[in-house]
Motif scaffolding. Structure first.
Motif, PDB file in Angstrom:
ATOM      1  N   GLU A 190       0.979  -1.568   0.669  1.00 51.02           N
ATOM      2  CA  GLU A 190       0.117  -0.117  -0.068  1.00 51.02           C
ATOM      3  C   GLU A 190       1.092   1.054   0.142  1.00 51.02           C
ATOM      4  OE1 GLU A 190      -2.933   0.033   2.732  1.00 51.02           O
ATOM      5  OE2 GLU A 190      -3.701  -2.110   2.564  1.00 51.02           O
ATOM      6  N   LEU A 191       1.778   0.993   0.860  1.00 55.60           N
ATOM      7  CA  LEU A 191       2.825   2.457   0.805  1.00 55.60           C
ATOM      8  C   LEU A 191       3.750   2.781  -0.261  1.00 55.60           C
ATOM      9  CD1 LEU A 191       3.703   1.412   4.336  1.00 55.60           C
ATOM     10  CD2 LEU A 191       3.041   3.825   3.576  1.00 55.60           C
ATOM     11  N   ARG A 192       4.205   1.588  -1.086  1.00 57.15           N
ATOM     12  CA  ARG A 192       4.217   1.715  -2.565  1.00 57.15           C
ATOM     13  C   ARG A 192       3.498   1.607  -3.454  1.00 57.15           C
ATOM     14  NH1 ARG A 192       9.316   2.592  -3.361  1.00 57.15           N
ATOM     15  NH2 ARG A 192       9.219   1.188  -4.919  1.00 57.15           N
ATOM     16  N   ALA A 193       2.036   1.607  -2.911  1.00 59.07           N
ATOM     17  CA  ALA A 193       1.321   1.697  -4.303  1.00 59.07           C
ATOM     18  C   ALA A 193       0.758   3.330  -4.017  1.00 59.07           C
ATOM     19  CB  ALA A 193       0.676   1.241  -4.315  1.00 59.07           C
ATOM     20  N   ALA A 194       1.348   3.971  -3.510  1.00 58.61           N
ATOM     21  CA  ALA A 194       0.744   5.056  -2.545  1.00 58.61           C
ATOM     22  C   ALA A 194       1.644   6.305  -3.117  1.00 58.61           C
ATOM     23  CB  ALA A 194       0.573   5.596  -1.264  1.00 58.61           C
ATOM     24  N   GLY A 195       2.972   5.682  -3.831  1.00 56.46           N
ATOM     25  CA  GLY A 195       3.978   6.392  -4.119  1.00 56.46           C
ATOM     26  C   GLY A 195       5.114   6.735  -3.116  1.00 56.46           C
ATOM     27  N   ASN A 196       5.484   6.038  -2.009  1.00 55.83           N
ATOM     28  CA  ASN A 196       6.632   6.572  -0.729  1.00 55.83           C
ATOM     29  C   ASN A 196       7.657   5.815  -1.171  1.00 55.83           C
ATOM     30  OD1 ASN A 196       5.252   8.000   0.780  1.00 55.83           O
ATOM     31  ND2 ASN A 196       3.286   6.155   1.349  1.00 55.83           N
ATOM     32  N   SER A 197       8.968   5.925  -0.784  1.00 54.02           N
ATOM     33  CA  SER A 197      10.237   5.419  -1.026  1.00 54.02           C
ATOM     34  C   SER A 197      10.358   4.198  -0.363  1.00 54.02           C
ATOM     35  CB  SER A 197      10.642   6.387  -0.880  1.00 54.02           C
ATOM     36  OG  SER A 197      11.448   6.942   0.593  1.00 54.02           O
ATOM     37  N   TRP A 198      11.297   3.377  -0.644  1.00 56.14           N
ATOM     38  CA  TRP A 198      11.794   2.691   0.280  1.00 56.14           C
ATOM     39  C   TRP A 198      12.336   2.992   1.786  1.00 56.14           C
ATOM     40  CZ3 TRP A 198       9.780  -1.959  -0.651  1.00 56.14           C
ATOM     41  CH2 TRP A 198       9.338  -2.810  -1.374  1.00 56.14           C
ATOM     42  N   GLU A 199      12.922   3.828   2.023  1.00 61.10           N
ATOM     43  CA  GLU A 199      12.836   4.026   3.000  1.00 61.10           C
ATOM     44  C   GLU A 199      11.705   4.634   3.644  1.00 61.10           C
ATOM     45  OE1 GLU A 199      14.725   5.449  -0.190  1.00 61.10           O
ATOM     46  OE2 GLU A 199      15.740   4.285   0.799  1.00 61.10           O
ATOM     47  N   HIS A 200      10.951   5.182   3.340  1.00 60.84           N
ATOM     48  CA  HIS A 200       9.287   5.709   4.122  1.00 60.84           C
ATOM     49  C   HIS A 200       9.136   4.235   4.260  1.00 60.84           C
ATOM     50  CE1 HIS A 200       6.688   8.442   5.128  1.00 60.84           C
ATOM     51  NE2 HIS A 200       5.708   7.407   4.564  1.00 60.84           N
ATOM     52  N   VAL A 201       8.957   2.994   3.187  1.00 65.05           N
ATOM     53  CA  VAL A 201       7.725   2.170   3.724  1.00 65.05           C
ATOM     54  C   VAL A 201       9.154   1.236   4.784  1.00 65.05           C
ATOM     55  CG1 VAL A 201       8.419  -0.011   3.673  1.00 65.05           C
ATOM     56  CG2 VAL A 201       7.742   1.836   1.093  1.00 65.05           C
ATOM     57  N   ALA A 202      10.224   1.568   5.393  1.00 63.36           N
ATOM     58  CA  ALA A 202      11.198   0.877   6.644  1.00 63.36           C
ATOM     59  C   ALA A 202      10.576   1.500   7.440  1.00 63.36           C
ATOM     60  CB  ALA A 202      12.055   1.028   5.764  1.00 63.36           C
ATOM     61  N   GLU A 203      10.106   3.074   7.326  1.00 68.07           N
ATOM     62  CA  GLU A 203      10.083   3.800   8.815  1.00 68.07           C
ATOM     63  C   GLU A 203       9.071   3.239   9.025  1.00 68.07           C
ATOM     64  OE1 GLU A 203       9.823   8.433   9.575  1.00 68.07           O
ATOM     65  OE2 GLU A 203      11.288   7.899   8.677  1.00 68.07           O
ATOM     66  N   GLN A 204       7.751   3.510   8.284  1.00 67.69           N
ATOM     67  CA  GLN A 204       7.005   2.986   9.023  1.00 67.69           C
ATOM     68  C   GLN A 204       6.486   1.812   9.362  1.00 67.69           C
ATOM     69  OE1 GLN A 204       4.211   5.320   8.314  1.00 67.69           O
ATOM     70  NE2 GLN A 204       5.949   6.958   8.724  1.00 67.69           N
ATOM     71  N   LEU A 205       7.378   0.585   9.093  1.00 69.10           N
ATOM     72  CA  LEU A 205       6.830  -0.405   9.105  1.00 69.10           C
ATOM     73  C   LEU A 205       7.764  -1.005  10.405  1.00 69.10           C
ATOM     74  CD1 LEU A 205       6.301  -2.341   6.228  1.00 69.10           C
ATOM     75  CD2 LEU A 205       4.562  -1.916   7.541  1.00 69.10           C
ATOM     76  N   HIS A 206       8.893  -0.025  10.618  1.00 69.13           N
ATOM     77  CA  HIS A 206       9.901  -0.657  11.094  1.00 69.13           C
ATOM     78  C   HIS A 206      10.803  -1.469  11.052  1.00 69.13           C
ATOM     79  CE1 HIS A 206       7.461   2.124  14.199  1.00 69.13           C
ATOM     80  NE2 HIS A 206       6.674   1.221  14.208  1.00 69.13           N
ATOM     81  N   ARG A 207      11.489  -1.802   9.860  1.00 72.23           N
ATOM     82  CA  ARG A 207      12.033  -2.980   9.463  1.00 72.23           C
ATOM     83  C   ARG A 207      13.223  -1.771   8.683  1.00 72.23           C
ATOM     84  NH1 ARG A 207       8.898  -4.488  12.326  1.00 72.23           N
ATOM     85  NH2 ARG A 207       7.607  -6.891  11.249  1.00 72.23           N
TER      86      ARG A 207
END
Length: 115
Positions: A17-34
C-alpha cells in the motif's frame, strides 16, 4: 547465518500500500519499523505474493481516487458557470457509460451458476 523469514501477510500488504501510494523504500521501512535492506528484499523474496499485494493495493488506490474524482465532479454540477456544469455532467455520464460496459463485459464472461 540466520535464514530469512518471509514477512507476515499484514506487513507485506502494508508495504505494498505504501509503495503503491508512491512512497520510497526508506519511508516504507520507517513506517514498518524495519530496515530498508529488509523491505527492499520482500518483492524478490516471494515475487508472486508481492505481485498480488501490489496489484490489490493499486486497485484500492485507484478506486479511492475514482471516488474522490466523482465527488469533485458532483460538486462542479452545482457551479454557477453553465459550461462547468455541462462539462462535469458529460464526464459523469461518460464515466457511467464506461462502467456499464465493464459491468456488461464482466457479466458475459462469468459463467452462469448451475440450477
Amino acid at each position: 547465518m540466520a535464514k530469512l523469514q518471509p514477512p507476515a501477510d499484514s506487513l507485506l500488504a502494508r508495504a505494498a500500500e505504501l509503495r503503491a501510494a508512491g512512497n520510497s523504500w526508506e519511508h516504507v521501512a520507517e513506517q514498518l519499523h524495519r530496515s530498508v535492506v529488509t523491505v527492499r528484499r520482500w518483492p524478490n523474496f516471494d515475487p508472486e505474493r508481492w505481485k498480488r499485494e501490489i496489484h490489490l493495493a493499486e486497485r484500492r488506490l485507484l478506486a479511492e481516487a475514482g471516488a474522490e474524482s466523482v465527488l469533485v465532479l458532483r460538486q462542479l454540477l452545482r457551479s454557477e458557470d453553465d459550461k462547468v456544469r455541462r462539462d462535469a455532467a458529460k464526464y459523469l455520464i461518460d464515466l457511467r457509460l464506461e462502467q456499464a460496459k465493464l459491468d456488461q463485459k464482466t457479466e458475459s464472461e462469468t459463467p452462469p451458476e448451475p440450477p
